[in-house]
Design a protein around this motif. Structure first.
Motif: not given
Ligand code: NDP
Length: 494
Positions: A35-39
C-alpha cells in the motif's frame, strides 16, 4: 535553484536530498502486496507532475522544428531604416527559429502537404524583433475575420473528427481570393524535401522607418542558399508513414554534422509616394509585388548552426508575434498584420500564461522595465520591488529613456478612408495565379500540380461541390480547370 546538468544526488522539488528516486514508500503485507502512502511526497509529486506535463497545444503550427543561429548584415540599408540589428556591416544578431506545419497536430507527420510557418526571434540590442513568416509568398485570405474559419476547414470535421475534403473545398469555393495560395499549396512547394531548402516570405507589408520620420513600405523575403527542394506527392506520403519526423530529422542531423542551414534575406521596397504605381493593393497579402518592378535587395545572411538542448524549454515555450518589433520597423495598414499583432500574443497568454515574456527562451537580452505589468501567475521576477505600479508618480519620478522618447519622429501614414469589404473577389484576384500557372510553372510542374490537386479533389463527396472547384480553377485558366476535371474523373472512375 534548478541544477542545469547531471547532479550527484536527487532531491525533492523543494530541495530535500533523497537517497534514491526509483522506489515508492510502501507498507507491504506478507504476500508481497504493497500500500502506497500519502506521505510519500516523492511519489505524489512524480505522478501529479506527469499529469500536468502538457501545456495547450498551439491551435495552429503545432508540429515544429527549432534551431538557433544568427543573422548577419551583408548590405547597407541605412538609407531606409535605423533599426540597430539591420545596420552595421557584418553585425551579428542571435536568432531563434521555429519552423512548423500549420494545420496538423503536434504528433502528425511533417511531410503532410501544408504551408510551413517560419518564425524567427532576433535578440537585438533594442529588444526582441520577431518575424512570423510562411514558406509561401501569399496567404489564403486578406480579411482576419476569416482566419479561424480557414484553419478549421483545414483541420478535423466537427462530427467525424477526420480531415474532410468537402469542408476544405467548401471554404475555398466560398472564399475564392484563396486561389493564389492554393496554387502554391498544391504545387510541389507544398511538400518541402528539407527545411534547409525552403524560402520564407513576410507576406505582410511592413514599414522600415528612419528617425527623421521617413519610411518605405517593405516586403521581406528569405531565400535558401542551396535553392528550394521539394518532395513529390507520392514521396511525401511514403515518408509520412516511414519517417513522420522527416523534416525535423533532416535539419537536426544536418546541423549536428556541421552542415548548417543558410539563407539570404532580401527586401522589396516601395516609397510611400509611389504606392499608386503598384499594380496591386500593397496591403493585400493574397498578392505579391512583381519582381520586375520591385527587385530584391539583399540585406543579410541567416544561418542556423545550433540545435536546441531542450525542445520544450527552448521551442515549445517560445512565443512569436508580429507585434514584437524594434524601432526602425513598423506595422503597415495590412488588416491581417494588424489582427495577428493581437492574436499571437493573446494565444501565448492563453498557452503559456501572462508572464510568458519572462521565460528564458522569450526574454529580451536587453533590460526590460514595465512596472505597470506585474504580478500574475508564475511571476518569477523581482516584480519591480517597491516601484510605483501606476504612471506619472511624483514620489518616484521616472526619467524617460531619451532615445526611445524623442529620437524617432512619427511616420505620417494615411490611416483613414472608406470602409471596404476586403473579401470581395474580382478578376484581379486571378491575374497573379494565372501568371504563376502560365509563366512560372514548367510543364513538369504543371503536371505535378494537376496530379497533386486532383487526388485531393477526388475525395470531395458532393458532385456539385467538385464542379464549383473546377470552375474556381477555370477562372485562373480555362485549360487548368479542364485538366483538373479530367484527372479527377479518371480517379473517381477507377
Ligand atoms: P518573376 O518571374 O520575376 O518571379 C517568379 C517567382 O516565382 C520566382 O522568382 C520564384 O520566386 C517563384 N517561383 C519560381 N518557380 C516557382 C515554382 N515552381 N513554384 C512557385 N514559385 C516559383 O515574376 P513575378 O514577380 O511577376 O511573379 C509572377 C508570379 O510568380 C506571381 O504571380 C506569383 O504567383 C509568383 N511568385 C512571385 C514572387 C514575387 O515576390 N514576385 C515570389 C514567389 C512567387 P522565389 O525565388 O521567391 O521562389
Amino acid at each position: 535553484m534548478i541544477v542545469a546538468g547531471p547532479h550527484n544526488f536527487y532531491t525533492l522539488a523543494e530541495g530535500k536530498p533523497l537517497p534514491r528516486n526509483d522506489t515508492s514508500v510502501q507498507v507491504r503485507n506478507q504476500h508481497g502486496g504493497g500500500l502506497v502512502l500519502l506521505q510519500d511526497t516523492q511519489l505524489i509529486e512524480t505522478l501529479a507532475h506527469f499529469s500536468r506535463e502538457r501545456i495547450p497545444e498551439r491551435v495552429v503550427h503545432a508540429k515544429a522544428l527549432g534551431a538557433r543561429g544568427y543573422f548577419q548584415v551583408t548590405h547597407d540599408i541605412s538609407d531606409i531604416t535605423d533599426a540597430d540589428f539591420l545596420n552595421g556591416m557584418g553585425k551579428k544578431t542571435e536568432v531563434l527559429t521555429r519552423i512548423s506545419t500549420v494545420g496538423p497536430e503536434a504528433g502528425s507527420a511533417d511531410t503532410i502537404r501544408d504551408f510551413h510557418g517560419w518564425a524567427l526571434k532576433f535578440k537585438t540590442a533594442e529588444g526582441n524583433n520577431d518575424w512570423v513568416f510562411n514558406n509561401q509568398p501569399v496567404f489564403f485570405v486578406r480579411d482576419p475575420i476569416k482566419f479561424p474559419s480557414l484553419n478549421r476547414s483545414h483541420k478535423r470535421h466537427p462530427a467525424t473528427h477526420t480531415s474532410d475534403a468537402d469542408m476544405f473545398w467548401d471554404f475555398h469555393v466560398g472564399s475564392p481570393e484563396s486561389v493564389h495560395a492554393l496554387m502554391f499549396l498544391f504545387s510541389d512547394r507544398g511538400t518541402p524535401a528539407s527545411l534547409r531548402h525552403i524560402n520564407g516570405y513576410s507576406g505582410h507589408t511592413y514599414k522600415f522607418t528612419k528617425k527623421d520620420g521617413s519610411f518605405h513600405y517593405v516586403k521581406i523575403q528569405i531565400h535558401a542558399d542551396g535553392g528550394v527542394k521539394n518532395l513529390s506527392s507520392d514521396e511525401a506520403v511514403r515518408l509520412a508513414g516511414t519517417d513522420p519526423d522527416h523534416l525535423i530529422n533532416d535539419m537536426y542531423n544536418a546541423i549536428e554534422d556541421g552542415n548548417y542551414a543558410s539563407y539570404t534575406v532580401s527586401i522589396q521596397t516601395i516609397h510611400p509616394a509611389d504606392v499608386a504605381l503598384c499594380p496591386v493593393n500593397i496591403f493585400d497579402m493574397t498578392k505579391v509585388w512583381p519582381h520586375a518592378q520591385y527587385p530584391l535587395r539583399p540585406i543579410g545572411k541567416l544561418v542556423f548552426d545550433r540545435n536546441p538542448v531542450n525542445y520544450f524549454s527552448e521551442i515549445e515555450q517560445a512565443a512569436f508575434s508580429p507585434s514584437t518589433i524594434v524601432p526602425g520597423i513598423e506595422p503597415s495598414a495590412d488588416p491581417m498584420l494588424q489582427a495577428r499583432m493581437f492574436a499571437y500574443p493573446d494565444a501565448a497568454r492563453y498557452r503559456l500564461g501572462v508572464n510568458y515574456q519572462m521565460l528564458p527562451t522569450n526574454a529580451a537580452k536587453v533590460p526590460v522595465y514595465v512596472p505597470t505589468e506585474r504580478d500574475g501567475f508564475m511571476n518569477f521576477s523581482a516584480n519591480y520591488g517597491p516601484d510605483p505600479n501606476y504612471i506619472n508618480s511624483s514620489i518616484h519620478p521616472m526619467g524617460f529613456h531619451t532615445s526611445a522618447k524623442s529620437e524617432y519622429k512619427p511616420t505620417e501614414d494615411v490611416l483613414t478612408g472608406p470602409v471596404v469589404f476586403t473579401s470581395e473577389v474580382t478578376d484581379e484576384d486571378f491575374k497573379q495565379p494565372r501568371a504563376l500557372w502560365n509563366n512560372v510553372f514548367s510543364k513538369e510542374e504543371q503536371e505535378s500540380f494537376v496530379y497533386n490537386i486532383s487526388g485531393n479533389i477526388a475525395n470531395v463527396k458532393r458532385d456539385w461541390l467538385r464542379e464549383k472547384v473546377f470552375d474556381l480553377f477555370r477562372r485562373v485558366d480555362q485549360s487548368l480547370g479542364d485538366r483538373i476535371e479530367e484527372a479527377v474523373s479518371k480517379i473517381i472512375k477507377v
